[in-house]
Scaffold this active site. Structure first.
Site, PDB file in Angstrom:
ATOM      1  CB  SER A 132      -7.297  72.608  23.195  1.00 44.22           C
ATOM      2  OG  SER A 132      -6.017  73.149  23.048  1.00 44.22           O
TER       3      SER A 132
ATOM      4  CG  ASP B 254      -3.408  75.024  25.349  1.00 44.41           C
ATOM      5  OD1 ASP B 254      -2.612  74.753  26.275  1.00 44.41           O
ATOM      6  OD2 ASP B 254      -3.777  74.176  24.521  1.00 44.41           O
TER       7      ASP B 254
ATOM      8  CG  ASP C 121      -5.181  70.915  26.733  1.00 44.94           C
ATOM      9  OD1 ASP C 121      -4.938  71.967  26.100  1.00 44.94           O
ATOM     10  OD2 ASP C 121      -4.928  69.786  26.285  1.00 44.94           O
TER      11      ASP C 121
ATOM     12  CG  ASP D  86      -1.783  70.626  24.755  1.00 40.10           C
ATOM     13  OD1 ASP D  86      -2.189  71.801  24.657  1.00 40.10           O
ATOM     14  OD2 ASP D  86      -2.228  69.686  24.060  1.00 40.10           O
TER      15      ASP D  86
END
Length: 474
Positions: free
Chosen positions: A99, A240, A242, A244
């Protein structure tokens, strides 16, 4: 290795070795033992752009193949895209990502065929991994055969988000997309352009840049402010690593808080129940006509709260975190279409919700944000703060009211406290200060609310200084 607020986390060098194969094996065995999957079923794999992610992904593929699963490689896609593909196809998923944390760390997010794993799943997978490790059982650390499904996964997610707004809904808006190393960077450009915006891609990087949307760095803010001035953007958006958690900056390049984005999305969706952690702004309850449930920090807790609301017979149930990631537990009718529930963090709906509101009202994002009249809030963290020190501080503050009052004496008197997640203290003058160790990294976080931006920033500095002083005096 440790499960934090969202997924397994550890050092990249460790996850590139036996650890990723071990936990992938434990997850695969858990699916088989619980009947959540059968031998020969498909498991989806996705990953972010960290240097370590391909090796970790390859290890996981080999371990899962050895257990008899088919592995579909979805490549570099956002976590919500992978989760959506998993739900649509009834397949378990592993997302290789750390992340927003630095590149020397990485992680794995696990999904059952019916969605994100919960805390009981985490405990069972951890126990299985320990059992396999203690027994000396061999786990496969070599690459496994996979089928390429990246285009299918990416197209499914694009179609979901492209249908959320009417044609041309963002026409007239100039939007910058800070691409850095997020796996959502190309999808962001494609979706926003499809909705009619004039889009400019910015800052694409081939090396990993950790962007924390809940504690945006001074360097990132300076970049966005310069771009906003140079290009006269109406907004700058990013995510961010990834994809999400959303990052939305207004026409000045100033980031908007994630919980504000969640609140705007609640209005966009017509939510009846909103589930959000205790760290989200305290003004949310008074800002809408929906019911609000507060939880601990982390998507598993938000999901559990949403499941409780659905079990109680509520509809139009959604959740969001203070970082802006939005989750839906029930279908919603949007733009004349029924959009299926996606109970994992997603950055696209919050972005599209506030951008479409700015287009409809013909107001700058700064004015949109001010119209909600939320208390001023700020948050920051002390990085590389030993986990043991965080635990000792929290134990000290919880040990007695006297300890807490003495710790906060230079800042203000304690009027009330909440121990849902960390310690959230309401001071005698109505200000709020919240201390919470990170669940994902060696960091100590501080969240504050006050009557003005200046007062909030002053309180934040005071809170972080008290933490430093206490740690140094040990």
């Amino acid at each position: 290795m440790k499960f934090g607020t969202s997924g397994l986390r550890g050092l990249s060098v460790d996850l590139k070795g036996r650890a990723s194969a071990l936990y992938a094996t434990a997850f695969g065995k858990y699916l088989l033992q619980t009947g959540k999957a059968q031998n020969g079923d498909v498991v989806l794999l996705g990953r972010d752009f960290r240097d370590s992610s391909p090796d970790i992904s390859s290890n996981c593929a080999g371990a899962l193949t050895a257990l008899g699963f088919q592995v579909f490689d979805c490549g570099n896609v956002p976590t919500p895209a992978l989760a959506l593909y998993g739900l649509e196809s009834g397949a378990a998923c592993l997302m290789i990502t750390g992340s927003h944390i630095p590149a020397d760390r990485n992680g794995i997010k696990f999904y059952r065929p019916d969605g994100e794993i919960d805390k009981s799943d985490e405990a069972a997978i951890t126990a299985l991994a320990a059992e396999i490790d203690a027994s000396g059982e061999a786990v496969v650390e070599a690459p496994g055969a996979t089928e390429d499904r990246e285009a299918v996964c990416r197209q499914l997610f694009f179609e979901r988000n492209a249908s959320l707004l009417p044609a041309g809904a963002l026409s007239g808006l100039k939007i910058g997309v800070y691409q850095h190393s997020t796996v959502a960077r190309d999808l962001l450009v494609d979706v926003l352009a499809h909705c009619g915006a004039e889009v400019t891609a910015l800052g694409r990087s081939e090396s990993f840049i950790p962007v924390d949307t809940e504690a945006v760095s001074d360097e990132t803010i300076a970049l966005m402010k310069r771009w906003a001035t140079d290009h006269k953007f109406d907004a700058i958006v990013s995510t961010d690593g990834d994809g999400d958690r959303p990052l939305v900056a207004d026409e000045t390049g100033t980031p908007l808080r994630g919980d504000l984005l969640g609140l705007v999305a609640a209005g966009f969706l017509g939510a009846g129940t909103v589930v959000t952690p205790v760290t989200s702004n305290s003004g949310i309850e008074a800002a809408g006509s929906f019911a609000v449930t507060r939880t601990r920090v982390g998507s598993p807790f938000v999901i559990s709260g949403m499941e409780g609301a659905v079990a109680a017979g509520r509809d139009h149930v959604m959740g969001f975190e203070a970082n802006g990631g939005l989750l839906t537990a029930t279908p919603f009718d949007i733009n004349g279409k029924t959009v299926r529930a996606l109970p994992t963090r997603d950055c696209f709906i919050p972005m599209l919700a506030i951008l479409s509101l700015a287009a409809i009202r013909r107001q700058p994002l700064s004015a949109i944000a001010a119209s909600y009249r939320l208390p001023f809030a700020a948050a920051d963290r002390l990085e590389n703060f030993p986990v043991e020190t965080s635990a000792a501080l929290m134990a000290h503050l919880r040990a007695s009211d006297e300890n807490l009052s003495a710790f906060l004496q230079p800042i203000g008197a304690v009027a009330a406290k909440s121990d849902i997640d960390g310690l959230r203290v309401t001071l005698g003058d109505g200000r709020i200060i919240h201390f919470r160790p990170s669940g994902n990294a060696p960091e100590m976080r501080c969240y504050v609310e006050a009557e003005s931006e200046g007062a909030a920033l002053h309180l934040l500095d005071a809170g972080l200084n008290r933490i430093r002083d206490w740690a140094n005096a040990r």
